[in-house]
Design a protein around this motif. Structure first.
Motif, mmCIF file in Angstrom:
data_model
loop_
_atom_site.group_PDB
_atom_site.id
_atom_site.type_symbol
_atom_site.label_atom_id
_atom_site.label_comp_id
_atom_site.label_asym_id
_atom_site.label_seq_id
_atom_site.Cartn_x
_atom_site.Cartn_y
_atom_site.Cartn_z
ATOM 1 N N ARG A 12 0.831 -1.203 0.000
ATOM 2 C CA ARG A 12 0.000 0.000 0.000
ATOM 3 C C ARG A 12 0.868 1.257 0.000
ATOM 4 N N ILE A 13 0.376 2.265 -0.723
ATOM 5 C CA ILE A 13 1.036 3.569 -0.803
ATOM 6 C C ILE A 13 0.000 4.644 -0.526
ATOM 7 N N TRP A 35 2.763 9.310 -9.364
ATOM 8 C CA TRP A 35 1.592 8.599 -8.855
ATOM 9 C C TRP A 35 0.929 7.766 -9.950
ATOM 10 N N LEU A 38 2.852 4.633 -10.305
ATOM 11 C CA LEU A 38 2.810 3.776 -9.124
ATOM 12 C C LEU A 38 1.476 3.055 -8.963
ATOM 13 N N GLN A 39 0.390 3.656 -9.447
ATOM 14 C CA GLN A 39 -0.934 3.084 -9.206
ATOM 15 C C GLN A 39 -1.119 1.701 -9.830
ATOM 16 N N TYR A 42 1.044 -0.683 -7.068
ATOM 17 C CA TYR A 42 0.758 -0.660 -5.637
ATOM 18 C C TYR A 42 -0.727 -0.400 -5.398
ATOM 19 N N CYS A 44 -3.002 2.024 -4.021
ATOM 20 C CA CYS A 44 -2.748 3.452 -3.807
ATOM 21 C C CYS A 44 -3.948 4.198 -3.239
ATOM 22 N N PHE A 46 -4.779 8.223 -2.739
ATOM 23 C CA PHE A 46 -4.362 9.594 -3.026
ATOM 24 C C PHE A 46 -5.483 10.536 -2.601
ATOM 25 N N SER A 85 -7.054 3.128 -8.029
ATOM 26 C CA SER A 85 -6.595 3.977 -6.931
ATOM 27 C C SER A 85 -7.799 4.514 -6.172
#
Length: 389
Positions: A12-13, A35, A38-39, A42, A44, A46, A85
């Motif tokens: 998780r981010i 971002w 990364l989505q 991970y 995510c 935001f 996300s």
């Protein structure tokens, strides 16, 4: 629009951005661009940090809702996908403030005063009255934002590492004061937990006691030093820093791109405005005349070429500049072509969501539900550990 909860099988981010209105190229390359990549790797979360906007702009909130709207449009325009996300507004999840309040009870004041950006921002924003608890405590609110979702990583640039380190310290301190439930380590004998409970009965002076709080078990285990076959869950795991590329893009005046300097190129600027802004951008100060040779390594225009132009265009610009084969206007035109091309799909998506804003509202509503579900799970564990209802 159907709800599609992001997969939990990936690390998780979490990251967020203050609602300052329409975003510019610096915001994009410093955060959004990373971002979007990364989505897909991970899980995510935001968010738009509207509470944080109040830490410096509490005296004027007239444009807050409009700024939130513009930032969300740019989130989606940049390519953040609500199917993979979780996108939400901070104030839609009330647990942020609850956890922040609990952290304020245990965090030493000196920890907040030593945060590097505290004095820096006071110096930069002298025209504002920042002698407030909210401004001093905003790094603690950041810690609550992060730890509420138990992320494995927090993607930041090098200038934000100190904030994540504070978050790690806060988590460590919370876990020290409020240890989680105990468990037997793999392979441990059942009698070990029984021995801990027996010690807890003696400490409580109650031979018939059968249920124990985490605090009681922790104290009993601590005093029963010979017992090694147990562990305890950390209520708030410490996140790790995820350093992401975050080039500091120059604005049209050569300083860091920032709205406060009025030197930005917005993601939503039409082509004519992009070209007009770049046409006025400062260049190598030593190249005064067309026939003068320039130095791309000290030219803000070339800094943007490095980010947006192809290698071939960069090479052509470098050779043309150093030999005076091209003038600055031609170099800027090449840059404008690259920036306009990069912004085209972003602006197309933005126009779609502007025309279908009800879909944006649905995305935010669903994101708030997802985020609140995750946050409430954490808060239940936190309340249990602290001893609250």
């Amino acid at each position: 629009m159907t709800d599609s909860t992001p997969s939990t099988s990936r690390p998780r981010i979490l990251s967020g951005m203050r609602p300052t209105g329409k975003l510019h190229l610096g915001n994009y390359m410093g955060a959004l661009y990373n971002w979007v990549k990364l989505q897909h790797e991970y899980e995510c979360y935001f968010f738009i940090a509207d509470y944080h906007a109040l830490t410096t702009d509490y005296a004027n909130t007239a444009n807050l809702r409009e700024n939130i709207r513009e930032v969300m449009l740019d989130f989606l325009a940049a390519g953040l996908d609500p199917a993979v996300s979780t996108l939400f507004i901070q104030s839609d999840v009330k647990a942020h403030f609850e956890l922040n309040s609990l952290f304020s009870m245990i965090t030493p004041l000196s920890w907040l005063e030593r945060v590097p950006t505290y004095k820096d921002q006071q110096e930069q924003l002298k025209e504002k009255d920042l002698a407030t608890y909210g401004f001093l405590g905003y790094p603690l609110l950041q810690s609550a934002d992060i730890l509420l979702y138990k992320p494995r990583y927090v993607p930041v640039g090098a200038d934000q590492v100190a904030h994540v380190e504070l978050t790690r310290e806060v988590a460590r301190r919370f876990n020290q004061f409020f240890p989680g439930d105990f468990y037997l380590s793999p392979g441990a004998a059942p009698w070990e937990m029984g021995a801990i409970q027996e010690k807890a009965r003696k400490l409580a002076d109650d031979k018939t006691k059968s249920t124990f709080s985490a605090h009681e078990l922790y104290e009993a285990a601590h005093q029963t030093r010979k017992i090694t076959g147990f562990g305890r869950h950390e209520v708030l795991p410490e996140p790790d820093v995820f350093l992401t590329p975050s080039p500091k893009l120059p604005g049209t005046d050569g300083r860091k791109m920032s709205k406060s300097y009025r030197n930005t190129i917005l993601l939503s600027d039409p082509e004519t405005e992009v070209r007009a802004k770049l046409k006025t951008m400062v260049t190598d100060p030593a190249r005064i005349r067309r026939e003068d040779r320039g130095n791309p390594d000290v030219c803000p225009v070339f800094d943007l070429h490095r980010v947006f132009s192809t290698e071939q265009t960069q090479q052509n610009a470098r050779v043309g500049c150093t030999t005076a084969g091209i003038g600055c206007i031609e170099c800027k035109n090449w840059l404008a072509d690259a920036v306009v091309e990069h912004l085209a799909p972003i602006q197309e998506r933005r126009r779609y969501y502007e025309s279908n804003f009800v879909e944006v509202e649905e995305i935010l509503a669903q994101g708030a539900v997802r985020a609140a579900t995750r946050a409430n799970q954490t808060m239940q564990e936190v309340r249990d550990a602290v001893g609250l209802r």
